[in-house]
Design an enzyme around this catalytic site. Structure first.
Site, short mmCIF file in Angstrom:
data_model
loop_
_atom_site.label_atom_id
_atom_site.label_comp_id
_atom_site.label_asym_id
_atom_site.label_seq_id
_atom_site.Cartn_x
_atom_site.Cartn_y
_atom_site.Cartn_z
N ASP A 95 -15.18 -14.48 1.55
CA ASP A 95 -15.45 -15.10 2.86
C ASP A 95 -16.83 -14.78 3.40
O ASP A 95 -17.26 -15.36 4.39
CB ASP A 95 -14.39 -14.62 3.87
N HIS A 151 -11.38 -5.62 0.57
CA HIS A 151 -10.36 -6.42 -0.10
C HIS A 151 -9.27 -5.48 -0.60
O HIS A 151 -9.53 -4.38 -1.03
CB HIS A 151 -10.98 -7.18 -1.29
C1 SDX Z 1 -9.07 -12.88 1.73
O1 SDX Z 1 -5.43 -10.92 -0.97
C2 SDX Z 1 -6.30 -11.79 -1.30
O2 SDX Z 1 -6.50 -12.10 -2.47
C3 SDX Z 1 -6.99 -12.48 -0.14
C4 SDX Z 1 -8.13 -13.43 -0.53
C5 SDX Z 1 -7.63 -14.65 -1.24
O3 SDX Z 1 -8.42 -15.29 -1.94
O4 SDX Z 1 -6.46 -15.05 -1.01
O5 SDX Z 1 -9.08 -12.76 -1.36
C6 SDX Z 1 -8.87 -13.94 0.72
O6 SDX Z 1 -8.23 -12.74 2.59
C7 SDX Z 1 -10.25 -11.96 1.61
C8 SDX Z 1 -10.24 -10.86 2.72
C9 SDX Z 1 -10.82 -11.49 3.99
N1 SDX Z 1 -10.63 -10.55 5.13
C10 SDX Z 1 -11.70 -9.99 5.71
O7 SDX Z 1 -12.87 -10.10 5.32
C11 SDX Z 1 -11.35 -9.21 6.97
C12 SDX Z 1 -12.02 -7.84 6.93
N2 SDX Z 1 -11.38 -7.01 5.89
C13 SDX Z 1 -10.30 -6.16 6.25
O8 SDX Z 1 -9.49 -6.60 7.28
C14 SDX Z 1 -9.62 -5.51 5.06
O9 SDX Z 1 -10.59 -5.07 4.22
C15 SDX Z 1 -8.60 -6.30 4.26
C16 SDX Z 1 -7.53 -6.85 5.13
C17 SDX Z 1 -9.27 -7.41 3.54
C18 SDX Z 1 -7.98 -5.36 3.24
O10 SDX Z 1 -7.28 -4.42 3.94
P1 SDX Z 1 -6.43 -3.28 3.20
O11 SDX Z 1 -6.47 -3.38 1.74
O12 SDX Z 1 -5.09 -3.22 3.84
O13 SDX Z 1 -7.27 -2.01 3.51
P2 SDX Z 1 -7.16 -1.18 4.80
O14 SDX Z 1 -7.12 -2.10 6.00
O15 SDX Z 1 -6.08 -0.18 4.63
O16 SDX Z 1 -8.59 -0.49 4.83
C19 SDX Z 1 -8.82 0.66 4.05
C20 SDX Z 1 -9.83 1.46 4.87
C21 SDX Z 1 -9.40 1.66 6.31
O17 SDX Z 1 -9.96 2.87 6.75
P3 SDX Z 1 -8.98 4.19 6.78
O18 SDX Z 1 -7.76 3.82 7.60
O19 SDX Z 1 -8.64 4.47 5.33
O20 SDX Z 1 -9.82 5.26 7.43
O21 SDX Z 1 -11.08 0.73 4.93
C22 SDX Z 1 -11.35 0.39 6.29
C23 SDX Z 1 -10.07 0.54 7.06
O22 SDX Z 1 -10.35 0.88 8.41
N3 SDX Z 1 -11.78 -1.01 6.26
C24 SDX Z 1 -12.79 -1.51 6.96
C25 SDX Z 1 -12.86 -2.86 6.60
N4 SDX Z 1 -11.89 -3.15 5.72
C26 SDX Z 1 -11.22 -1.99 5.53
N5 SDX Z 1 -13.66 -0.94 7.85
C27 SDX Z 1 -14.59 -1.77 8.37
N6 SDX Z 1 -14.73 -3.09 8.06
C28 SDX Z 1 -13.88 -3.66 7.19
N7 SDX Z 1 -14.01 -4.96 6.88
#
Ligand code: SDX
Length: 426
Positions: A362, A305
């Site tokens: 989720d 998140h």
């Molecule tokens: C919702 O914003 C909100 O409030 C949203 C929400 C709401 O109520 O409105 O809470 C609802 O959207 C919840 C999130 C649902 N999405 C998912 O579950 C999809 C999986 N999660 C990711 O796509 C991700 O964690 C996000 C999009 C939720 C957050 O992404 P960020 O904050 O932009 O973080 P990032 O993508 O920069 O990740 C940071 C690091 C990365 O590695 P590095 O580049 O630093 O090496 O963490 C890794 C990412 O690769 N990473 C993951 C991961 N999520 C982040 N690696 C594996 N699996 C994951 N799920």
């Protein structure tokens, strides 16, 4: 905290910027005057940018706190119902018994949609994704109401808010019924909000649907847990759309479109598909490795998140509800076993611990929705239905601001410098 300043030293300039404090959370540096000094801020993805001032919801990502109008989400999810939460998100305070009864009666009376809206569904293919239908038909509501709406009149803004909160379950259920070839079911005024939705989803002409109170309660809690979440992607989309003066129905359709993405509201559907893809506990390590592999686009859906870096308080409540619903419905769902083991392993794996990736809202919602009998492709529709009150409350708050300005971000331009154009020589 009056007159606190941040001083920016750059290119021999010393620029003073006001520092503003809220009730809780990070202080902000007010950069609105930075442009006249020849600089913009640069923050793609808005990692450290406050887009507005709001009184609706507060999140503390480090402490796993989520407050709606100051009330903790776990208390609202267990001691209030969704319409109470809708009232407080819109109006600022929890309703009295009389205010609640009047609000519930108003919402109930707006649940039916114009009969002409039924025709919009005939243009879809049967296999259209329900989110595609929801997005289109929500925008189409504009064609019925946008000309009797002065967005600068609070009473008329609230009436459009009531209409949207009331009609989204009806439209959502219609999208489901259309996709399975069953007739639309009209709302019934003697049912509660969640009972009405379940009836419109599962009732058929041949027999009355008996609403299971346990399922109705779980549905209502799911609605509450998804009601609002500060300036997430879809809420920010609604605010930006609304800042141009677009009518609220068009703004909510924009919010539906933004929520659909798998990184946002589409994650619940993607999470369940991932659990099915993993299939069994034995396959989990392979998928954990895929999620850690930088060259593999696979991510553990339902984890991580932007704001929560310890735990998502909604996931905690959702987890309890998942167990409650499955136990009370006597459902043994192997996917829950996979989910529980995936959570355990992920929370011990150093990659996920280091990246602070915890189950989000989720992760468990899909398990409950599946237990309730909601098909996977309807999960994000349920999220959109629930979040409509958050979207429209932020829109209402923004439209009530004095000197509300159109949102117009700037950029860092790295394209071609000016050059002369040479027409094609024939
Ligand atoms: C919702 O914003 C909100 O409030 C949203 C929400 C709401 O109520 O409105 O809470 C609802 O959207 C919840 C999130 C649902 N999405 C998912 O579950 C999809 C999986 N999660 C990711 O796509 C991700 O964690 C996000 C999009 C939720 C957050 O992404 P960020 O904050 O932009 O973080 P990032 O993508 O920069 O990740 C940071 C690091 C990365 O590695 P590095 O580049 O630093 O090496 O963490 C890794 C990412 O690769 N990473 C993951 C991961 N999520 C982040 N690696 C594996 N699996 C994951 N799920």
């Amino acid at each position: 905290m009056a007159d606190r300043k941040a001083t920016l030293q750059i290119d021999g300039q010393s620029i003073e910027l006001p520092v503003l404090s809220g009730t809780a959370g990070y202080d902000v540096i007010d950069v609105r005057t930075l442009g006249k000094h020849g600089y913009f801020t640069f923050d793609p993805g808005f990692l450290a940018t406050g887009s507005c001032e709001s009184k609706i919801t507060y999140i503390d990502g480090e402490k796993g706190i989520l407050l709606h109008r100051g009330y903790p989400i776990d208390q609202l999810a267990t001691q209030a119902d969704y319409l109470e939460v809708c009232y407080m998100l819109l109006h600022g305070e929890a309703p009295t018994a009389e205010q609640y009864d009047n609000f519930k009666s108003t919402i109930t009376k707006h649940t039916m949609v114009h009969q002409g809206l039924h025709n919009f569904f005939n243009g879809f293919r049967r296999d259209a994704h329900p989110m595609a239908m929801l997005c289109a038909v929500t925008g189409a509501l504009s064609s019925f109401y946008h000309d009797d709406l002065d967005i600068h009149d609070e009473k008329q803004r609230l009436r459009s808010a009531y209409r949207l909160i009331a009609k989204m379950p009806t439209i959502a259920a219609m999208a489901y019924k259309f996709s399975i070839g069953q007739p639309f079911v009209y709302p019934k005024n003697d049912l509660s909000y969640s009972e009405n939705f379940l009836n419109m989803m599962f009732s058929v002409p041949a027999e009355d649907y008996k609403v299971n109170p346990i399922i109705a309660k779980a549905m209502d809690r799911i609605f509450t847990l998804h009601a609002d979440h500060e300036q997430n992607a879809s809420t920010s989309t609604v605010r930006l759309a609304g800042s141009s003066g677009a009518n609220p129905y068009a703004c909510i359709a924009a919010g539906v479109a933004s929520l659909w993405g798998p990184a946002h509201g589409g994650a619940n559907e993607a999470c369940l598909r991932m659990l099915k893809q993993i299939g069994s506990v034995d396959n989990i390590p392979k998928y954990i490795e895929k999620a850690k592999d930088k060259n593999d686009p696979f991510r553990l859906m339902g984890f991580g998140h932007r704001v929560y870096k310890n735990f998502d308080p909604r996931a905690t409540v959702m987890r309890e509800s998942a167990h409650e619903v499955l136990k009370e419905l006597k459902i043994q769902d192997p996917l829950l076993d996979v989910a529980m083991e995936l959570e355990r392993i992920a929370l011990e794996d150093e990659y996920f611990v280091e990246k602070k990736l915890y189950p989000n809202v989720d992760f468990y919602s899909g398990i409950i929705l599946k237990a309730i009998g909601i098909p996977t492709n309807m999960f994000t529709v349920i999220f959109a239905l629930s979040r409509t009150v958050g979207w429209i409350s932020h829109w209402h708050e923004m439209m009530g601001e004095a000197n509300q300005k159109i949102g117009r971000p700037r950029q860092l331009y790295t394209g071609e410098a000016q050059r002369e154009f040479t027409p094609i020589k024939r």
